[in-house]
Design a protein around this motif. Structure first.
Motif: not given
Lengths: 247, 334
Positions: A70, A74, A161, B197, B199-201
């Motif tokens: 993940v 990202a 991001t 979150r 990790k998702a970033l």
């Protein structure tokens, strides 16, 4: 920019994603429609790596990212917001955005320097806060802002991001009609080169924002085309839009 | 995020003032208690860093302190290395071991993380207990305190050693605060709030947790070196899980995730232990009752309770200063 090839996923006997192939060009804004249980969020989870597909592949900017974690996806430019807010509750709006921005700039892993005070981080925070209308709330903690503003922050954190592709899972979920209208403007005002894939139940927003529409039913792509074609599709009316047309 | 509020500054100044007062007024026994508090303060700062700000409740920090002590004594006494070099090496070894433990355990959460760290701590304890090289059950002696006579300090004097420990504790506190205000520290807090979150970033959350666990090991190692120099003797008991358990009790008593709170907890715990020990040998019972009371009060330890009261008082003052009087109150005043 983002492509899936023959993505397939089952949970036991339940087939949640069936041979899904999608291709999003740079700057394309695609809305995914489908009834509850159609496999929309499951598809998102496979795109970002939270779920591993049984077969098929995910490609980001031409690179196969199926085996990446993940976090790696990202860092390569795939960012998402969630249907339920997943914010940093004890932190202020500014700190939420700053944390996301500093992960992007690489300052979030450094010792001996405060990532939030870095000029490049502050610049992103300022820019994103303006894009998602959060300037008045920068110093409020998440628990102090309304649900609608939290939804804006949910999108803002994903935007901070600086992604190539932004996935949004029902950004207007749970917000009132007035705020939902604000989201139309917010999404329409995002940079045109940002590729967006949006799961949305709000039909007005979907047709207002979308360049293309994909409809999922029982994990399968049953429609893929322009919004005008979607409006005229009898299959679509049958499986999903009936209630909207009659409303 | 970690913030230094005026109340936290005030608590720090009070604590330092109390330690200085004790240093210059207490007798030998009082100074020994103070040194015990200061060294325990370092250990609980190390634990609060990972447990209070990273959600990593560790039951191996006592063992890490023991590793620091044993590494120092081995290098200094057995190998004959310079005491300062031995200290640097001991702290580096402890940090390295802590990083490895953190890296392995970081993929687990909650009770599994606690059990994994407990297992590591007990492995260390068993190894030292059974190893003839490290003196086994008999422990190791022959330890000297740092020689600072060149700058006019004799650390064999309890008062001077207490001041030295206080200075190290202040440095360790500033180190912990600097970590928490750095990008790494902010990431750690983000991971504790919402790891999914983070990790998702794009954040490598495993690495963040391992790195801070390693940094926490530096503090535990320093505490170990000073503990060895304090008692001038070390034994496997330093690595026992009960030491880690006591440190956790102190952190909870003082206020998890506040940095200042655990220092208050350390002072409270050691003083209570010595005071109650004069009356009964079952001092653990009293500490247990106090801990239950603190947990049941739903306050975040002693300092959490103080912060909540102070916050409520500030709110009342703000409300009073902005409130307009009712017509009845104006008539009454008139």
């Amino acid at each position: 920019m983002l492509e899936t090839r023959n993505l397939d996923k089952s949970f036991g006997a339940v087939h949640v994603t069936r041979d899904v192939s999608l291709k999003l060009e740079r700057g394309e804004r695609r809305v995914i429609l489908g009834p509850n249980g159609a496999g929309k969020t499951t598809l998102f989870n496979q795109l970002v790596g939270e779920l591993t597909p049984d077969s098929g592949s995910v490609h980001l900017a031409g690179e196969d990212v199926t085996a990446l974690s993940v976090a790696r996806r990202a860092r390569q430019g795939l960012s998402r917001s969630y249907q339920k807010n997943t914010l940093f509750d004890g932190l202020t709006v500014e700190e939420n955005l700053g944390l996301a921005a500093s992960i992007h700039t690489g300052h979030a892993s450094r010792l001996w320097s405060d990532c939030l005070s870095k000029p490049e981080v502050r610049e992103i925070v300022q820019e994103v806060a303006e894009q998602v209308n959060l300037m008045p709330y920068l110093h409020a903690t998440v628990s102090e802002i309304s649900y609608g503003v939290r939804r804006q922050l949910e999108v803002g954190v994903a935007l901070a991001t600086r992604p190539l592709v932004l996935l949004m899972d029902e950004p207007t979920s749970g917000v009132g009609p007035e705020m939902s209208k604000g989201f139309h403007d917010l999404l329409n005002n995002l940079p045109r080169d940002l590729t967006m894939l949006i799961i949305e139940h709000d039909m007005d927003l979907a047709f207002d924002v979308a360049d293309t529409i994909t409809v999922l039913n029982y994990g399968e792509v049953v429609f893929d085309g322009l919004p005008e074609e979607a409006r005229g599709s009898s299959l679509l009316k049958e499986i999903y839009l009936g209630s909207w047309e009659n409303a | 995020m970690f913030r230094h509020t005026p109340l936290r500054y005030a608590a720090l100044v009070l604590l330092i003032g109390a330690a200085l007062t004790q240093t210059f007024t207490a007798g030998y026994f009082g100074l020994e208690i103070l040194i015990e508090i200061l060294i325990l303060g370092m250990l609980v700062l190390a634990l609060d860093l990972v447990a209070g700000f990273g959600g990593m409740v560790s039951l191996c920090h006592g063992a890490l302190m023991g590793v620091g002590a044993y590494a120092f004594v081995t290098l200094n006494v057995l190998v004959g290395l310079d005491p300062w070099l031995s200290t640097l090496a001991a702290v580096a070894v402890t940090a390295g071991i802590a990083w490895v433990i953190g890296a392995i355990c970081a993929r687990s959460h909650g009770i599994y993380f606690i059990m994994a760290t407990l297992a590591f701590g007990q492995m260390g304890y068993s190894y030292i207990f059974e190893s003839p090289l490290f003196g086994g059950d008999d422990g190791m002696g022959g330890i000297d305190r740092f020689d600072l006579t060149s700058i006019g300090l004799d650390l064999n004097d309890s008062k001077t050693f207490a001041l030295f420990c206080l200075a190290v504790l202040i440095a360790v506190y500033l180190f912990a605060a600097a970590i928490l205000k750095s990008g790494l520290g902010r990431s750690l807090i983000g991971v504790m709030h919402n790891e999914k979150r983070m990790k998702a970033l794009g954040q490598n959350t495993w690495r963040v947790k391992a790195d801070v666990f390693g940094l926490s090991g530096i503090i535990a190692g320093i505490a170990g070196v000073l503990a060895a120099q304090h008692i001038l003797f070390i034994s496997p008991g330093m690595l026992a899980w009960t030491v880690s358990g006591e440190a956790l009790v102190v952190v909870i008593l003082g206020g998890l995730g506040t940095l200042v709170g655990p220092l208050i907890g350390a002072a409270f715990f050691v003083v209570l232990k010595h005071q109650v020990s004069e009356v009964t040998s079952h001092w653990h019972l009293v500490v247990g009752v106090v801990l239950i009371a603190v947990v049941m009060s739903r306050a975040n330890g002693i300092f959490g309770w103080i912060e909540a009261r102070y916050g409520a008082w500030i709110d009342r003052r703000l409300t009073d200063s902005t409130r307009t009087e009712t017509p009845e109150e104006i008539l009454t005043d008139a």
